[in-house]
Design a protein around this motif. Structure first.
Motif, short mmCIF file in Angstrom:
data_model
loop_
_atom_site.label_atom_id
_atom_site.label_comp_id
_atom_site.label_asym_id
_atom_site.label_seq_id
_atom_site.Cartn_x
_atom_site.Cartn_y
_atom_site.Cartn_z
N LEU A 140 0.82 -1.21 0.00
CA LEU A 140 0.00 0.00 0.00
C LEU A 140 0.86 1.26 0.00
O LEU A 140 0.64 2.17 -0.80
N ASP A 141 1.81 1.32 0.89
CA ASP A 141 2.67 2.49 1.04
C ASP A 141 3.93 2.31 0.20
O ASP A 141 4.22 1.23 -0.30
N ALA A 142 4.68 3.40 0.08
CA ALA A 142 5.97 3.32 -0.61
C ALA A 142 6.89 2.40 0.19
O ALA A 142 6.83 2.37 1.43
N PRO A 143 7.72 1.62 -0.49
CA PRO A 143 8.62 0.71 0.24
C PRO A 143 9.55 1.48 1.18
O PRO A 143 9.94 2.61 0.92
N LEU A 144 9.86 0.85 2.30
CA LEU A 144 10.74 1.42 3.31
C LEU A 144 12.08 0.72 3.20
O LEU A 144 12.15 -0.51 3.30
N SER A 145 13.15 1.49 2.96
CA SER A 145 14.48 0.90 2.77
C SER A 145 15.36 1.15 3.98
O SER A 145 15.45 2.27 4.46
N LEU A 146 16.00 0.10 4.44
CA LEU A 146 17.00 0.17 5.50
C LEU A 146 18.33 -0.10 4.81
O LEU A 146 18.63 -1.23 4.44
N VAL A 147 19.10 0.97 4.59
CA VAL A 147 20.26 0.93 3.71
C VAL A 147 21.52 0.55 4.48
O VAL A 147 21.79 1.09 5.56
N ASN A 148 22.30 -0.38 3.90
CA ASN A 148 23.62 -0.76 4.40
C ASN A 148 23.58 -1.20 5.87
O ASN A 148 24.34 -0.73 6.70
N ILE A 149 22.71 -2.14 6.17
CA ILE A 149 22.50 -2.62 7.53
C ILE A 149 23.56 -3.66 7.89
O ILE A 149 23.72 -4.64 7.17
N PRO A 150 24.28 -3.46 9.01
CA PRO A 150 25.20 -4.51 9.45
C PRO A 150 24.41 -5.71 9.99
O PRO A 150 23.30 -5.54 10.48
N ASN A 151 24.97 -6.89 9.89
CA ASN A 151 24.31 -8.13 10.34
C ASN A 151 22.90 -8.25 9.75
O ASN A 151 21.93 -8.45 10.45
N VAL A 152 22.82 -8.14 8.43
CA VAL A 152 21.54 -8.07 7.75
C VAL A 152 20.71 -9.33 7.96
O VAL A 152 19.49 -9.26 8.08
N THR A 153 21.33 -10.49 8.06
CA THR A 153 20.55 -11.71 8.26
C THR A 153 19.90 -11.73 9.64
O THR A 153 18.76 -12.18 9.78
N LEU A 154 20.59 -11.24 10.65
CA LEU A 154 20.02 -11.16 11.99
C LEU A 154 18.84 -10.20 12.03
O LEU A 154 17.79 -10.50 12.62
N VAL A 155 18.97 -9.05 11.39
CA VAL A 155 17.87 -8.08 11.35
C VAL A 155 16.70 -8.65 10.56
O VAL A 155 15.55 -8.51 10.96
N HIS A 156 16.98 -9.34 9.46
CA HIS A 156 15.93 -9.97 8.66
C HIS A 156 15.15 -10.98 9.50
O HIS A 156 13.92 -11.01 9.48
N GLU A 157 15.85 -11.82 10.25
CA GLU A 157 15.18 -12.82 11.09
C GLU A 157 14.36 -12.16 12.18
O GLU A 157 13.24 -12.61 12.48
N ALA A 158 14.88 -11.09 12.79
CA ALA A 158 14.14 -10.39 13.85
C ALA A 158 12.86 -9.78 13.28
O ALA A 158 11.80 -9.84 13.92
N LEU A 159 12.94 -9.19 12.10
CA LEU A 159 11.74 -8.60 11.48
C LEU A 159 10.72 -9.67 11.14
O LEU A 159 9.52 -9.49 11.39
N ALA A 160 11.16 -10.79 10.59
CA ALA A 160 10.24 -11.88 10.26
C ALA A 160 9.57 -12.43 11.52
O ALA A 160 8.36 -12.70 11.52
#
Length: 184
Positions: A140-160
């Motif tokens: 619905l809304d414009a995509p939200l980008s989190l740019v150049n995130i360290p430990n991206v897999t950990l952040v991805h798992e936390a968000l999921a």
């Protein structure tokens, strides 16, 4: 029935119908690798300024040297640092918040309970450092980008995990409200 309790003494899940407390999961900035060139420029400008100061034929040129060095430091070091420092990402138990801006601050949020898709893009340099760019899109809304995130897999798992927990809580609350309906 008692609720399972964490080590902090807080219940893991609120009782049905009760609002869930918003807790901070993570607050971070994008990786500071991009500031490497700024640090290198600062070292080079300081070294060149120290070498050429008072070695120029005219005293007026010392002020020109300092002005040029100051301008280079401002444009190549201070401004990139302020841009990096002004962007923060916050993940709570209810939402993702992105804040950025030097003078005028901008803030965007995306709620976990509404659900969203998580896209991860990792360039070659980002893969070497374990970083990446996360794009959140709810359709619905414009995509939200989190740019150049360290430990991206950990952040991805936390968000999921947060999407799943919030949708489970919303579904449970919707069912408990339906059970107390006198019409059914």
């Amino acid at each position: 029935m008692t609720q399972p309790v964490t080590l902090s003494g807080r219940p893991m899940m609120p009782p049905p119908g009760a609002p869930a407390e918003e807790l901070l999961i993570a607050r971070f900035r994008g990786g500071a690798r991009g500031l490497f060139w700024s640090a290198l420029l600062l070292i080079a400008v300081c070294g060149a300024t120290a070498f050429f100061f008072d070695n120029l034929p005219d005293g007026f040129q010392n002020w020109m040297l300092l002005a040029a060095a100051g301008l280079l430091v401002l444009l190549g070091v201070v401004i990139p640092f302020l841009v990096w420092f002004s962007r923060t990402y916050t993940v709570t138990t209810r939402r993702v918040i992105v804040r950025h801006g030097l003078g005028a601050r901008q803030r965007r949020e995306m709620s976990h309970v509404r659900g969203y898709s998580i896209g991860v893009r990792r360039g070659i340099g980002q893969r070497m450092w374990g970083a990446g760019t996360i794009t959140l899109s709810n359709g619905l809304d414009a995509p939200l980008s989190l740019v150049n995130i360290p430990n991206v897999t950990l952040v991805h798992e936390a968000l999921a995990d947060q999407i799943e927990v919030n949708q489970i809580l919303a579904h449970r609350d919707a069912q408990s409200m339906g059970d107390t309906d006198p019409v059914s």
